[in-house]
Design a protein around this motif. Structure first.
Motif, PDB file in Angstrom:
ATOM      1  N   ASP A  56       0.788  -1.233   0.000  1.00 18.77           N
ATOM      2  CA  ASP A  56       0.000   0.000   0.000  1.00 18.77           C
ATOM      3  C   ASP A  56       0.822   1.285   0.000  1.00 18.77           C
ATOM      4  OD1 ASP A  56      -2.334  -1.409  -0.056  1.00 18.77           O
ATOM      5  OD2 ASP A  56      -2.663  -1.326   2.118  1.00 18.77           O
ATOM      6  N   TYR A  57       2.120   1.220   0.282  1.00 21.67           N
ATOM      7  CA  TYR A  57       2.921   2.432   0.417  1.00 21.67           C
ATOM      8  C   TYR A  57       4.110   2.520  -0.535  1.00 21.67           C
ATOM      9  CZ  TYR A  57       0.176   2.958   4.595  1.00 21.67           C
ATOM     10  OH  TYR A  57      -0.872   3.086   5.458  1.00 21.67           O
ATOM     11  N   GLN A  58       4.271   1.575  -1.411  1.00 23.26           N
ATOM     12  CA  GLN A  58       5.403   1.580  -2.325  1.00 23.26           C
ATOM     13  C   GLN A  58       4.920   1.282  -3.739  1.00 23.26           C
ATOM     14  OE1 GLN A  58       7.705  -1.527  -0.549  1.00 23.26           O
ATOM     15  NE2 GLN A  58       8.775  -0.143   0.819  1.00 23.26           N
ATOM     16  N   SER A  88       5.137   6.320  -1.032  1.00 25.48           N
ATOM     17  CA  SER A  88       4.047   7.111  -0.463  1.00 25.48           C
ATOM     18  C   SER A  88       2.732   6.651  -1.060  1.00 25.48           C
ATOM     19  CB  SER A  88       4.212   8.600  -0.752  1.00 25.48           C
ATOM     20  OG  SER A  88       3.195   9.335  -0.135  1.00 25.48           O
ATOM     21  N   ASN A  89       1.650   7.003  -0.407  1.00 23.07           N
ATOM     22  CA  ASN A  89       0.332   6.832  -1.003  1.00 23.07           C
ATOM     23  C   ASN A  89      -0.468   8.122  -0.821  1.00 23.07           C
ATOM     24  OD1 ASN A  89      -0.286   6.791   1.697  1.00 23.07           O
ATOM     25  ND2 ASN A  89      -1.647   5.030   1.568  1.00 23.07           N
TER      26      ASN A  89
END
Length: 152
Positions: A56-58, A88-89
């Motif tokens: 979810d973040y990369q 980031s998201n």
């Protein structure tokens, strides 16, 4: 030059195979990009890319294309491959990137707006100098517009 062309062909086949095997599971986003880069001169960049999210973040983006330039009274086309790692998201994504051409290896850092507009800076290391061309080395800056054709 033949090694870089071979790598581009292998990358395109690999990415296409992954997408064809199970596009729903991998969640690839892909499309064309166009941009400008300064590295010992001005370049127009055009390429195709594929981006996926391992979590979810990369986000990781693979890119293959060409740089177009008018230098020393000649039109020059230089093939390029790159990989970009976004962390980031949120609206602003910091990124690190590695670009390779037959003549230069260029690490970059930058920021991106939703991975659609990339602003990067870096330093190009000269591998070899193109015949009848100046060395492509030193500080570099770029602006790239990534146009997603498939949103997943």
């Amino acid at each position: 030059m033949k090694k870089i062309q071979g790598l581009i062909i292998i990358f395109c086949c690999w990415a296409g195979t992954l997408h064809a095997q199970n596009p729903q599971k991998l969640g690839w986003i892909w499309g064309p990009s166009v941009g400008w880069q300064y590295q010992s001169g001005n370049f127009l960049k055009a390429s195709g890319w594929g981006l996926f999210a391992p979590n979810d973040y990369q986000y990781i983006k693979f890119n293959a294309g060409a740089n177009f330039a008018w230098m020393q009274r000649k039109t020059t086309i230089i093939p390029e491959v790159s990989i970009t790692y976004y962390l980031s998201n949120r609206l602003i994504f910091p990124f690190i990137q590695a670009e390779a051409t037959p003549y230069t290896i260029t690490p970059k850092v930058g920021i991106s707006v939703l991975s659609m507009v990339d602003l990067g800076v870096g330093y190009g290391f000269d591998i070899r100098t193109k015949e009848d061309f100046k060395p492509l080395k030193g500080l570099t800056g770029s602006v790239t517009l990534n146009i997603p054709l498939k949103l997943y």
